[in-house]
Design an enzyme around this catalytic site. Structure first.
Site, PDB file in Angstrom:
ATOM      1  N   ASP A 234       0.864  -1.189   0.000  1.00 60.80           N
ATOM      2  CA  ASP A 234       0.000   0.000   0.000  1.00 60.80           C
ATOM      3  C   ASP A 234       0.898   1.237   0.000  1.00 60.80           C
ATOM      4  O   ASP A 234       1.510   1.568   1.013  1.00 60.80           O
ATOM      5  CB  ASP A 234      -0.909   0.020   1.237  1.00 60.80           C
ATOM      6  CG  ASP A 234      -2.027  -1.017   1.169  1.00 60.80           C
ATOM      7  OD1 ASP A 234      -1.914  -1.979   0.382  1.00 60.80           O
ATOM      8  OD2 ASP A 234      -3.008  -0.872   1.926  1.00 60.80           O
TER       9      ASP A 234
ATOM     10  N   LYS B 110      -6.787   3.391  -3.184  1.00 55.29           N
ATOM     11  CA  LYS B 110      -7.157   3.366  -1.765  1.00 55.29           C
ATOM     12  C   LYS B 110      -7.382   4.795  -1.290  1.00 55.29           C
ATOM     13  O   LYS B 110      -6.642   5.703  -1.666  1.00 55.29           O
ATOM     14  CB  LYS B 110      -6.032   2.676  -0.974  1.00 55.29           C
ATOM     15  CG  LYS B 110      -6.179   2.698   0.545  1.00 55.29           C
ATOM     16  CD  LYS B 110      -5.023   1.940   1.195  1.00 55.29           C
ATOM     17  CE  LYS B 110      -4.963   2.177   2.700  1.00 55.29           C
ATOM     18  NZ  LYS B 110      -3.845   1.468   3.342  1.00 55.29           N
TER      19      LYS B 110
ATOM     20  N   LYS C 201     -10.068   0.333  -2.265  1.00 58.42           N
ATOM     21  CA  LYS C 201      -9.954   0.072  -0.827  1.00 58.42           C
ATOM     22  C   LYS C 201     -10.372   1.309  -0.039  1.00 58.42           C
ATOM     23  O   LYS C 201      -9.857   2.405  -0.262  1.00 58.42           O
ATOM     24  CB  LYS C 201      -8.513  -0.326  -0.463  1.00 58.42           C
ATOM     25  CG  LYS C 201      -8.306  -0.574   1.042  1.00 58.42           C
ATOM     26  CD  LYS C 201      -6.920  -1.127   1.330  1.00 58.42           C
ATOM     27  CE  LYS C 201      -6.617  -1.158   2.826  1.00 58.42           C
ATOM     28  NZ  LYS C 201      -5.280  -1.695   3.137  1.00 58.42           N
TER      29      LYS C 201
END
Length: 220
Positions: A89, A151, A180
């Site tokens: 991430d 995300k 996400k």
């Protein structure tokens, strides 16, 4: 897909202790979450603790500001994978986006995508700092750079995921890219609202509370 497999069980606070990380690992195995998301210093411990389970090891790169160079992010990524990370991430260069330097933004993401090999890359765009137009641009560049997910948030800025942002991101990237939601799911109802809006993964420190139908406190 069952709700537990949407959840990246997350502990990213800087003061987290070894005992707290080990607790998160055990909880993730008990509930069979999608992953455990920890800072790079804990990746090796998480990989050892999750060995033999279906739970992936997720870590963060350029976190939480995104303001390191593409070369540094690439090195961080390779190091994390060597230590056992399955999912990456990364935080984008928010300043590059705000300055209109989309070439640097794309190069920043590409550096991590290339360094990650076959590992999953999720691109944190930090929605709370962006206009809607910037959110769309960030998603488009992430997609072009070859990332697997976009995300919403680090959980360490001025705000977390909103249903509206998740819906906008899903609308922008279409059906083939993951979205996400992070930094906003504290209850079962929150999680379901994000999924309905288009989230395919939820980053939360409240994974256990979500599964129990309770409401947790906290900002991630």
């Amino acid at each position: 897909m069952k709700l537990n497999k949407y959840i990246d069980h997350t502990l990213l606070k800087p003061e987290a202790t070894k005992e707290q990380i080990e607790k998160v690992i055990e909880e993730a195995k008990e509930y069979d979450f999608a992953s455990v998301c920890v800072n790079p210093t804990w990746v090796k411990l998480a990989a050892e603790g999750l060995s033999g389970s279906d739970v992936k090891v997720c870590t963060v790169i350029g976190f939480p500001l995104g303001a390191t160079t593409p070369e540094v992010k690439a090195f961080e990524t390779k190091n994390a994978i060597e230590n056992g990370a399955d999912e990456i991430d990364m935080v984008i260069n928010i300043g590059a986006l705000k300055s209109g330097n989309l070439d640097l933004l794309e190069r920043d993401i590409q550096a991590v995508v290339e360094a990650s090999g076959e590992k999953l890359v999720k691109v944190i765009i930090e929605t709370c700092l962006l206009t809607d137009q910037e959110k769309v641009l960030a998603c488009q560049v992430s997609q072009k750079a070859g990332a697997d997910f976009v995300k919403t948030s680090t959980g360490f800025s001025t705000g977390g995921a909103t249903v509206e942002d998740v819906a906008l991101m899903r609308q922008t990237v279409g059906p083939d890219m993951g979205v996400k939601a992070s930094g906003g799911a504290r209850s079962y109802d929150d999680a379901q609202a994000f999924i309905k809006a288009g989230a395919t993964r939820i980053g939360a420190s409240s994974g256990v509370a979500i599964m129990k139908g309770e409401t947790a406190s906290g900002n991630y």
